[in-house]
Design an enzyme around this catalytic site. Structure first.
Site, PDB file in Angstrom:
ATOM      1  N   HIS A 182       0.818  -1.209   0.000  1.00  0.00           N
ATOM      2  CA  HIS A 182       0.000   0.000   0.000  1.00  0.00           C
ATOM      3  C   HIS A 182       0.857   1.266   0.000  1.00  0.00           C
ATOM      4  O   HIS A 182       0.690   2.170  -0.819  1.00  0.00           O
ATOM      5  CB  HIS A 182      -0.923  -0.037   1.231  1.00  0.00           C
ATOM      6  CG  HIS A 182      -1.775   1.183   1.378  1.00  0.00           C
ATOM      7  ND1 HIS A 182      -1.430   2.218   2.226  1.00  0.00           N
ATOM      8  CD2 HIS A 182      -2.912   1.555   0.772  1.00  0.00           C
ATOM      9  CE1 HIS A 182      -2.345   3.157   2.140  1.00  0.00           C
ATOM     10  NE2 HIS A 182      -3.263   2.771   1.269  1.00  0.00           N
ATOM     11  N   CYS A 219      -0.756  -2.129 -16.949  1.00  0.00           N
ATOM     12  CA  CYS A 219      -1.017  -1.100 -15.936  1.00  0.00           C
ATOM     13  C   CYS A 219      -0.453  -1.487 -14.573  1.00  0.00           C
ATOM     14  O   CYS A 219      -0.650  -0.788 -13.593  1.00  0.00           O
ATOM     15  CB  CYS A 219      -2.505  -0.776 -15.850  1.00  0.00           C
ATOM     16  SG  CYS A 219      -3.501  -2.183 -15.349  1.00  0.00           S
TER      17      CYS A 219
HETATM   18  C1  PEP Z   1      -2.150  -5.141 -10.950  1.00  0.00           C
HETATM   19  O1  PEP Z   1      -2.513  -6.129 -10.312  1.00  0.00           O
HETATM   20  O2  PEP Z   1      -1.112  -5.105 -11.625  1.00  0.00           O
HETATM   21  C2  PEP Z   1      -2.945  -3.894 -10.900  1.00  0.00           C
HETATM   22  C3  PEP Z   1      -2.638  -2.857 -11.643  1.00  0.00           C
HETATM   23  O3  PEP Z   1      -3.990  -3.851 -10.023  1.00  0.00           O
HETATM   24  P1  PEP Z   1      -3.837  -3.577  -8.445  1.00  0.00           P
HETATM   25  O4  PEP Z   1      -2.422  -3.176  -8.196  1.00  0.00           O
HETATM   26  O5  PEP Z   1      -4.805  -2.518  -8.127  1.00  0.00           O
HETATM   27  O6  PEP Z   1      -4.197  -4.913  -7.863  1.00  0.00           O
END
Ligand code: PEP
Ligand code: MG
Length: 640
Positions: A187, A566
């Site tokens: 986080h 992403c």
């Molecule tokens: C991921 O899992 O790479 C992602 C972008 O989603 P999060 O980090 O919100 O789980």
């Protein structure tokens, strides 16, 4: 001299410093030899077309050249040299683009700890470099103290065992963040990096005593208010105040980035969760939003009200209760989405459906629980019981992502309505909008089809309500579970785009919990069992195989499938180069990493010889076919 126990005489008068002002320069002591040396320096620089580090000796008045090699340089120097040499026509634009490493660019974008001071000071501890740049401040141990001390005009560093959404205000207030636990996608790391804030996580040497408000490192105790300095680029923790060097923005940076974009062939988007972040990212050159995490509206500034409603929703037991709460939440979600679509005027915005780690949002503090109980008209005990029922042994693999939308379709319905209504209203105001609805944590085509049913129904309702014939949008998914990667041909029949969530894909491929790697990954790195932290640098050998195969399978059933990334790797240079080679259309990263990704993408295209100079401002879309060929050609290449 090499050992640093003698102060060398200066070369010439103009480079004298306070340390060597009293010494004679070569220029005055041996004018003829100096001139000869300077002429050779110029000749070497012209020949090698780069600044040279030169070794020479003068024996009995005669100059001997011993060695020369390309000289090391700081980020600022690299930028200035590249632009100077371009101006002198010593190098061309393509070469200039390769003259700055992405790390040097990063250095230019953040204030840093003075490297000279760092050389002379031993760190008291080390951790994972989660947020770049340097920060110096007085240590505090709670988010409330961080907010309060900052309000009093103090500069603070927030020290926590680990952070959670309740700490966000304090994290925002603090100059830098230091945690004892957590990995690069914990986080604290995600939030700090998103803000471009200095942050070190997983610093196991910290022993925090919250009661006494003290910190102990290797037997030495520090108190609240003591000064510390963090180097978030390297993960070094220093006791005391080290000077910072501010990264004054060089106007040449803008000029350089303009040239970089001429040679880039894939897009660069941003992971932005607020209209402010979206604007910042646009200023850094982002060409769209690749990940809009809706749940981030429940963290930070002005989040109190939506967070309270979300908590009510989580605690709701019946569909009726939940629908009533969702109606309360709707205006907040819609405003957030609409404002962001408006800022990105005409650029694509990928809105991810809610993927909240529910356990993080269940209030733990007695005061918060009491407030919630009174709002719902139930007892605190009942809240405790419902919280207990929500408890999961492994929340990362629990009731999250699309699973929430499957069990509570009304949650998907509310969000999709907010997206469509925002799009129609903005279009009516004369804005161009390109929303992309993204479903997270998918492992099977059936899940996507189930959610599509809701999307289609709401679409028809919104069209009818506003009396419009069509709303432009794309429907796609994240690929973040190995099974989704393995069945991508089927999934692509339902998804118009893929976005690789490499944070979760790495977690689930390695079986390493993204929040708990601090306990063992440092040892793996020390023993060289891993070449790098896979949450920072994409593991091309393993996770990369899944990505490559998923793209190939996806495009086998949908040749025009749009593909991006992403996960946090979207802003890491070697991972960006990999994304280019496997034929992605774009990478998406936190706003402060956008220039780094732009440079890494241009350098990857140049290394591949595929980059054609485009007219400034022209669209940058990678043709999948062409890049697939590039992949084949590039596959035997060494990992970067
Ligand atoms: C991921 O899992 O790479 C992602 C972008 O989603 P999060 O980090 O919100 O789980
Ligand atoms: Mg994820």
């Amino acid at each position: 001299m090499v050992a640093g126990i003698r102060t060398p005489s200066p070369l010439n008068e103009s480079t004298k410093s306070e340390h060597n002002r009293h010494l004679p320069s070569l220029e005055t002591a041996m004018a003829g030899t100096y001139k000869q040396l300077d002429a050779i320096r110029v000749k070497l620089e012209k020949h090698f077309k780069d600044m040279q580090d030169i070794e020479f000796t003068i024996q009995e008045g005669r100059l001997w050249m011993l060695q020369c090699r390309v000289g090391k340089r700081t980020g600022t120097a690299a930028l200035n040299m590249a632009m100077d040499m371009l101006g002198e026509k010593l190098i061309d634009e393509k070469t200039a683009v390769t003259r700055l490493t992405p790390d040097q660019l990063d250095e230019l974008l953040h204030p840093i700890v003075d490297p000279k001071a760092e050389k002379e000071t031993a760190p008291v501890a080390g951790g994972l470099p989660a947020g770049p740049g340097g920060a110096c401040g007085q240590i505090v141990f709670t988010a409330n103290d961080a907010v309060e001390w900052t309000r009093q005009g103090k500069v603070v560093l927030l020290l926590r065992e680990e952070t959670n959404p309740e700490d966000v205000e304090g994290m925002r207030a603090a100059e830098g963040i230091l945690t004892a636990r957590g990995g690069m996608t914990s986080h604290a790391a995600l939030v700090a990096r998103g803000w471009g804030k200095c942050c070190i996580v997983g610093c196991a040497a910290l022993h925090i005593d919250l009661h006494a408000k003290t910190l102990t490192i290797a037997g030495r105790t520090y108190r609240e208010g003591d000064w510390f300095t963090l180097n978030g680029t390297r993960g070094n923790v220093y006791a005391g105040k080290l000077p910072m060097v501010s990264s004054t923005e060089n106007p040449r940076f803008v000029e350089f980035m303009h040239i970089v974009d001429k040679y880039r062939t894939i897009g660069v988007r941003t992971n932005a969760d607020t209209p402010e972040d979206a604007q910042k990212a646009r200023d850094f050159g982002a060409e769209g939003i690749g990940l809009f995490r809706t749940e981030h509206m429940f963290y930070g500034k002005h989040s109190e009200q939506p967070l309270f409603i979300l908590r009510k929703m989580i605690i709701s037991r019946t569909e009726q209760e939940r629908r009533a709460v969702l109606a309360e939440l709707y205006p907040f979600v819609k405003k957030d989405i609409k404002d962001t679509l408006a800022v990105m005027d005409g650029l694509p915005v990928t809105v991810r459906l809610l993927d909240p780690p529910l356990h993080e949002f269940v209030p733990k503090a007695a005061e918060e629980r009491a407030k919630l109980a009174s709002a719902l008209g139930i007892t605190v005990n009942e809240i405790a019981n419902r919280a207990e029922a929500l408890h999961e042994s492994n929340p990362m693999m629990g009731h999250r992502g699309v699973r929430l939308g499957v069990t509570y379709p009304e949650i998907t319905e509310m969000q999709v309505r907010a997206i469509f209504e925002s799009a129609v209203e903005l279009t009516a105001e004369g804005k161009k909008v390109l929303p992309e609805i993204m479903v997270p944590v998918v492992c099977a085509k059936n899940e996507l089809d189930h959610q599509r049913g809701i999307v289609d129904r709401v679409y028809a309702e919104v069209c009818k309500k506003y009396n419009v014939r069509k709303i432009d949008y794309l429907y796609g998914t994240m690929i973040e579970i190995p099974r989704a990667a393995l069945t991508s041909d089927k999934i692509a029949e339902s998804a118009e785009f893929f976005s690789f969530g490499t944070n979760d894909l790495t977690q689930m491929s390695f079986g390493f919990s993204r929040d708990d790697i601090g306990g063992f990954v440092p040892d793996y790195l020390k023993l060289k069992l891993l070449p790098a932290d896979p949450f920072q640098v994409l593991d091309q050998e393993g996770v990369g195989q899944l990505v490559r195969m998923s793209i190939e399978k996806g495009r086998s059933t949908r040749p025009k499938l749009k593909v991006g990334i992403c996960g946090e790797h979207g802003g890491e240079p070697s991972s960006v180069a990999f994304c280019y080679r496997v034929g992605m259309n774009y990478v998406s990263c936190s706003p402060f990493r956008v220039p780094i990704a732009r440079l890494a993408a241009a350098q990857a295209a140049l290394a591949d010889g595929k980059s054609a100079q485009k007219a400034p401002g022209s669209a940058k879309k990678a043709a999948p076919k062409k890049t697939r060929k590039a992949v084949k050609k590039a596959s035997p290449r060494k990992r970067t």
